[in-house]
Design a protein around this motif. Structure first.
Motif, PDB file in Angstrom:
ATOM      1  N   ALA A 116       0.799  -1.246   0.152  1.00  0.00           N
ATOM      2  CA  ALA A 116      -0.006   0.091   0.122  1.00  0.00           C
ATOM      3  C   ALA A 116       0.875   1.351   0.147  1.00  0.00           C
ATOM      4  CB  ALA A 116      -0.816  -0.103   1.208  1.00  0.00           C
ATOM      5  N   ARG A 117       1.825   1.265   0.796  1.00  0.00           N
ATOM      6  CA  ARG A 117       2.874   2.341   0.955  1.00  0.00           C
ATOM      7  C   ARG A 117       3.700   2.587  -0.627  1.00  0.00           C
ATOM      8  NH1 ARG A 117       1.412   5.017   5.415  1.00  0.00           N
ATOM      9  NH2 ARG A 117       2.056   3.932   7.209  1.00  0.00           N
ATOM     10  N   ALA A 118       3.894   1.515  -0.994  1.00  0.00           N
ATOM     11  CA  ALA A 118       4.537   1.727  -2.424  1.00  0.00           C
ATOM     12  C   ALA A 118       3.419   2.219  -3.384  1.00  0.00           C
ATOM     13  CB  ALA A 118       4.909   0.137  -2.908  1.00  0.00           C
ATOM     14  N   THR A 119       2.103   1.601  -3.372  1.00  0.00           N
ATOM     15  CA  THR A 119       1.226   2.531  -4.337  1.00  0.00           C
ATOM     16  C   THR A 119       1.068   3.745  -4.005  1.00  0.00           C
ATOM     17  OG1 THR A 119       0.262   0.279  -4.528  1.00  0.00           O
ATOM     18  CG2 THR A 119      -1.339   2.209  -4.861  1.00  0.00           C
ATOM     19  N   GLN A 120       0.874   4.100  -2.649  1.00  0.00           N
ATOM     20  CA  GLN A 120       0.850   5.602  -2.452  1.00  0.00           C
ATOM     21  C   GLN A 120       1.965   6.347  -2.849  1.00  0.00           C
ATOM     22  OE1 GLN A 120       1.532   6.153   1.884  1.00  0.00           O
ATOM     23  NE2 GLN A 120       0.301   8.042   1.651  1.00  0.00           N
ATOM     24  N   SER A 121       3.108   6.004  -2.993  1.00  0.00           N
ATOM     25  CA  SER A 121       4.405   6.803  -3.311  1.00  0.00           C
ATOM     26  C   SER A 121       4.274   6.877  -4.859  1.00  0.00           C
ATOM     27  CB  SER A 121       5.590   5.900  -2.934  1.00  0.00           C
ATOM     28  OG  SER A 121       6.615   6.656  -3.453  1.00  0.00           O
ATOM     29  N   ALA A 141       1.650   6.711  -6.945  1.00  0.00           N
ATOM     30  CA  ALA A 141       0.405   7.613  -7.163  1.00  0.00           C
ATOM     31  C   ALA A 141       0.898   9.203  -6.668  1.00  0.00           C
ATOM     32  CB  ALA A 141      -1.037   7.527  -6.308  1.00  0.00           C
ATOM     33  N   LYS A 142       1.652   9.119  -5.764  1.00  0.00           N
ATOM     34  CA  LYS A 142       2.011  10.796  -5.402  1.00  0.00           C
ATOM     35  C   LYS A 142       2.767  11.278  -6.543  1.00  0.00           C
ATOM     36  CE  LYS A 142       2.188  11.764  -0.274  1.00  0.00           C
ATOM     37  NZ  LYS A 142       3.103  11.901   0.922  1.00  0.00           N
ATOM     38  N   GLU A 143       3.593  10.440  -6.906  1.00  0.00           N
ATOM     39  CA  GLU A 143       4.522  10.758  -7.961  1.00  0.00           C
ATOM     40  C   GLU A 143       3.821  11.449  -9.296  1.00  0.00           C
ATOM     41  OE1 GLU A 143       8.579   9.605 -10.436  1.00  0.00           O
ATOM     42  OE2 GLU A 143       7.622   8.410  -9.029  1.00  0.00           O
ATOM     43  N   VAL A 144       2.792  10.753  -9.576  1.00  0.00           N
ATOM     44  CA  VAL A 144       2.063  10.902 -10.969  1.00  0.00           C
ATOM     45  C   VAL A 144       1.248  12.180 -10.465  1.00  0.00           C
ATOM     46  CG1 VAL A 144       0.140  10.133 -12.130  1.00  0.00           C
ATOM     47  CG2 VAL A 144       1.846   8.346 -11.457  1.00  0.00           C
ATOM     48  N   GLY A 164      -1.144  16.163 -12.076  1.00  0.00           N
ATOM     49  CA  GLY A 164      -2.349  16.130 -11.531  1.00  0.00           C
ATOM     50  C   GLY A 164      -2.788  17.496 -11.412  1.00  0.00           C
ATOM     51  N   GLN A 165      -4.173  18.018 -11.255  1.00  0.00           N
ATOM     52  CA  GLN A 165      -4.568  19.048 -11.095  1.00  0.00           C
ATOM     53  C   GLN A 165      -5.036  19.020  -9.629  1.00  0.00           C
ATOM     54  OE1 GLN A 165      -4.863  21.306 -13.649  1.00  0.00           O
ATOM     55  NE2 GLN A 165      -3.877  19.823 -14.767  1.00  0.00           N
ATOM     56  N   SER A 200      -6.419   4.296  -8.350  1.00  0.00           N
ATOM     57  CA  SER A 200      -7.465   4.761  -9.024  1.00  0.00           C
ATOM     58  C   SER A 200      -7.338   6.241  -9.300  1.00  0.00           C
ATOM     59  CB  SER A 200      -9.048   4.376  -8.764  1.00  0.00           C
ATOM     60  OG  SER A 200      -9.313   5.242  -7.551  1.00  0.00           O
ATOM     61  N   ILE A 201      -7.005   7.085  -8.416  1.00  0.00           N
ATOM     62  CA  ILE A 201      -6.773   8.376  -8.834  1.00  0.00           C
ATOM     63  C   ILE A 201      -5.497   8.574  -9.559  1.00  0.00           C
ATOM     64  CG2 ILE A 201      -5.927  10.530  -7.563  1.00  0.00           C
ATOM     65  CD1 ILE A 201      -7.515   9.686  -5.134  1.00  0.00           C
ATOM     66  N   ALA A 202      -4.594   7.771  -9.527  1.00  0.00           N
ATOM     67  CA  ALA A 202      -3.209   8.134 -10.449  1.00  0.00           C
ATOM     68  C   ALA A 202      -3.592   7.625 -11.682  1.00  0.00           C
ATOM     69  CB  ALA A 202      -2.043   7.286  -9.817  1.00  0.00           C
TER      70      ALA A 202
END
Length: 837
Positions: A702-707, A709-712, A717-718, A753-755
């Motif tokens: 989950a932390r890897a997914t979060q990292s 997604a943050k980068e994307v 992102g807007q 999904s946000i990324a």
């Protein structure tokens, strides 16, 4: 006799059944031909095929178990014959056996009132699954009941208590401990309505377990030790006759011991060599209490679950309504009322717990109108006008509105006709006066109802000359009540089974009925019409366990290559819609947009035949292996939750319980069904242990997914994406803090999904998908795959990202888990959640 409302309610019980009739504000139990208020749910088939129901049949279960049967309610919904009566050769399913009980109750009404009824409300346990409800409907049809709405037993009990001293705002807890099932239901009373807001139950927890415990722990040991009956055992089919006698004696003694301290049991049993043995044994109230306590503890645990899930505390509950024969046991009442051992809530047993469900069902039946075969103009006999009436059969209004329309083939214009409605029981008698009919025969008026009772209004239709014209119906009934029941709710969640063995919820437990929900899923397998490969399989599942294979499959869509007009690529959308009505009848269909076709999903609510003993034993062996492996793993890591679950598994003596059921299943079909449920429950506990042991890895992923997604989001992102990501991250952190593996995965998917949405909106998603496909298929031997990979790389180099979507779609079928070599016949599902990507 003409009836506008159903008026009759039936409690179709495991041990006993009863029927009641709505009367005024209450209901009256109709006695059988022995002048008893309930009839044993037992069937005996004589040598010539004649069927006997009730007390005489129950006696034959004891003396002639090969030709008599009882306690078949638990098997409702199971395919195959439940009982073959040896002398006659007649074989009957649980539905057919239940239909005979219903026929007997209908006969009691006819003997008592002279009326042959064709409609009745039938109650079912709240814990009954959809297939068991469907089997109950089939039984009603076999018994000649053309209209048989179903009502959950706790709701029926609430209806019975609603006409007496009901508060304006409160919570009740219905505690229903019957012969074969247990239900705990939280009832909310507010704004003149009561609603079942939550329930917990067990279809295999009932008074019969007390009877069998007395037999196994007290009577069988005495028979072996003192009377030389060495072969006496529940897993010995040759001992069936003796066991039936002992169980009947235990049941009768249990009832007597509610009032007495000790009873003597004296029976004639058959010895191992065929000789008659005069069996004697004393049972005490202490013996009954000893075997009853653990079952009551289980029931109290379910009460606490029902309260916790509905976010209520024992202090919020105004009273506990006792229902079911077992609730009369002194030890049960003492335990339940105790604030430490039980719930510490005031107990209300002012109504007979054995007949209260039938009474409540009848009161509810008085609010249910019998549907007409047609609501449009219909042919009538000369001189008789048909009235199609529209009104609520029950409500809180003292001046309810009624509308209607008259039909008569001989009358084209109703101008000059009048209708008058009279409530002669009202003091003083009330009349609507003459209400003029419109030219088309329509009319409307308000009535005047006496409060908190059933009101019957006679209908008088007059022609232009004032001559009375007979009508069908000749009267209407309206029940006024200060408190009425709200819409029923769904007992078990309905979900779509996904290819990863997880569930996509459609309709959740507690959803108000009627309900309809549509949900999209996406295929994981391509269907190639010309090659004849692939399969779309969409299972519908009922139950609360988190994995598909731990629940009950109630329906399934299967689309094979020969059933589609064109190829259906992997990732194609399938829209699934499920509907459930107020009698828990489910229908479902699927729409496949790429085919522009709708397909009916076969909701087959007859459960498959119970598993074989060999299958159950194999599953038990697998369960023990899983337990040993997980216990070893838990000792090597810091996983307190996992160890706690395993300790609870041990304290409940799960494996011994399963072993005992396996022995009993040699001769008892109920034990087979119970064993299957217990094994599923046990595996579900171990599933949770596995998840707890995997928690550190789940958090890391989950932390890897979060990292990522943050980068994307930071790069492309807007503001709206950043806001959504912060919210999703916060929820994921809360899930991690709660140490809930399922919730952590769900929130990680939301972050992902946000990324994905950012990549999609910026046009970068096809590139990311291609990168994943290229990594997976880099060494694939197919020349076509290598050409497609080269085409994709070329599209990226040329900046022609729009061409990648087509390349990705062509590459997907070559992924290892989507290939034509997949064993589709053994795969539960070939759809996934999410979106097309």
């Amino acid at each position: 006799m003409h009836r506008e409302t159903v008026d009759f309610g039936i409690d179709l019980g495991t041990t006993n059944s009863a029927i009641a009739k709505a009367e005024a504000a209450d209901a009256e139990v109709i006695r059988n031909n022995l002048q008893r208020e309930f009839t044993p749910s037992a069937v005996h088939v004589r040598r010539g095929g004649n069927i006997v129901v009730g007390e005489r049949a129950r006696d034959r279960v004891e003396s002639d178990p090969k030709n008599a049967c009882s306690e078949f309610k638990i098997q409702m919904g199971t395919r195959g014959n439940h009982k073959t009566f040896e002398d006659s050769g007649v074989a009957m399913t649980p539905e057919e056996l239940s239909a005979e009980v219903l026929k007997s109750l209908r006969g009691d009404v006819e003997r008592s009132t002279g009326e042959r009824i064709e409609a009745a409300v039938i109650t079912v346990p709240a814990a009954f699954s959809l297939d068991q409800c469907d089997a109950t409907r089939r039984a009603a049809g076999l018994a000649g009941l053309e209209f048989a709405p179903l009502l959950q037993e706790p709701t029926a009990a609430a209806w019975a208590y609603s006409v007496r001293d009901a508060p304006s705002k409160a919570f009740w807890l219905v505690y229903d401990f019957g012969g074969g099932t247990f239900d705990a239901a939280v009832v909310k009373i507010e704004d003149g309505e009561f609603t079942v807001v939550n329930h917990a139950g067990d279809n295999f927890l009932g008074g019969k377990l007390v009877d069998w415990a007395l037999v196994e722990e007290h009577l069988i040991p005495v028979a072996r030790r003192d009377f030389g009956l060495a072969s006496m055992s529940r897993d010995n089919g040759r001992a069936a006759g003796n066991l039936a006698k002992l169980k009947a004696a235990a049941e009768n003694a249990k009832i007597e011991l509610s009032q007495a301290e000790a009873v003597d049991i004296e029976l004639d049993l058959t010895g191992d060599s065929g000789e008659q043995v005069a069996f004697q044994c004393e049972l005490t109230r202490a013996d009954v209490e000893r075997v009853t306590r653990p079952l009551v503890e289980r029931s109290i645990g379910m009460c606490r679950t029902a309260l916790a899930e509905s976010r209520t505390k024992p202090s919020d509950i105004e009273r506990v309504l006792l229902v079911g024969g077992m609730s009369q046991a002194p030890v049960l009442r003492a335990m339940l009322a105790d604030p430490n051992e039980g719930l510490g809530i005031r107990i209300d047993h002012s109504l007979n717990p054995v007949t209260v469900v039938a009474q409540g069902a009848a009161i509810f039946a008085g609010t249910q109108r019998i549907p007409k075969s047609t609501k449009t103009k219909q042919a009538t006999t000369p001189g008789l006008a048909a009235l199609v009436l529209e009104f609520a059969a029950a409500g809180q209004d003292v001046d309810p509105l009624v509308g209607g329309r008259a039909h008569d083939d001989t009358v084209q214009d109703w101008t000059g006709y009048t209708v008058e409605l009279d409530n002669l029981a009202f003091q003083p008698p009330w009349s609507s006066g003459k209400v003029a009919l419109r030219p088309n025969g329509a009319f409307s008026t308000r009535l005047r109802a006496q409060e908190n009772t059933r009101n019957t209004f006679t209908i008088t239709l007059r022609d232009r000359q004032g001559t009375t014209v007979a009508t069908d119906p000749p009267s209407l009934t309206y029940r006024h009540a200060d408190l009425i029941g709200a819409a029923p709710t769904l007992s078990h969640s309905i979900s779509i089974g996904l290819s990863d063995n997880s569930l996509l919820p459609l309709l959740g437990k507690g959803t108000e009925l009627t309900a309809r929900k549509r949900q999209s899923v996406f295929t994981t397998v391509a269907v190639n019409k010309n090659a004849g490969t692939g399969l779309i399989r969409v299972p519908l599942v009922s139950g609360e366990r988190p994995r598909v294979d731990r629940n009950t499959v109630i329906g399934q869509l299967e689309l094979r290559p020969g059933e589609v007009r064109r190829d259906v690529p992997a990732g194609s959308e399938v829209e699934v819609e499920v509907s459930v009505d107020t009698s828990f009848r489910a229908t479902a269909e699927a729409y496949v947009p790429i085919l522009d076709e709708e397909f009916e999903i076969d909701v087959d609510l007859a459960r498959s035949t119970a598993p074989s003993l060999a299958d159950l034993r194999a599953d038990r062996f697998k369960l023990e292996q899983r337990y040993d492996d997980l216990r070893d793993r838990a000792s090597d890591v810091e996983a307190p939750e996992a160890r706690g679950l395993l300790d609870r598994f041990d304290s409940q003596d799960t494996l011994s319980d399963v072993d005992q059921l396996l022995r009993q299943a040699e001769v008892d079909p109920d034990a087979t069904a119970t064993c299957q449920v217990r094994l599923r429950d046990a595996h579900t506990v171990l599933d949770e242990v596995e998840e707890r042991l995997e928690l550190p890895q789940i958090v890391e992923e989950a932390r890897a997914t979060q990292s990522a997604a943050k980068e994307v989001v930071q790069q492309a992102g807007q503001a709206e994406h950043r806001t959504a990501l912060r919210r999703a991250e916060s929820e994921m952190e809360a899930a991690i803090k709660e140490r809930d593996p399922v919730l952590i995965r769900r929130q990680a998917d939301e972050v992902r999904s946000i990324a994905v949405r950012v990549l999609d909106e910026t046009g970068r998603l096809p590139v990311v998908i291609f990168g994943a496909l290229e990594q997976e298929l880099a060494d694939h031997p197919s020349a076509q795959v290598q050409r497609l990979l080269a085409e994709g790389r070329g599209a990226i180099n040329d900046g022609a990202v729009h061409r990648l979507a087509a390349v990705n779609a062509k590459l997907r079928p070559f992924l290892p888990d989507l290939g034509a070599g997949l064993d589709l016949e053994n795969q539960t599902s070939t759809v996934r959640g999410g979106d097309r990507r």
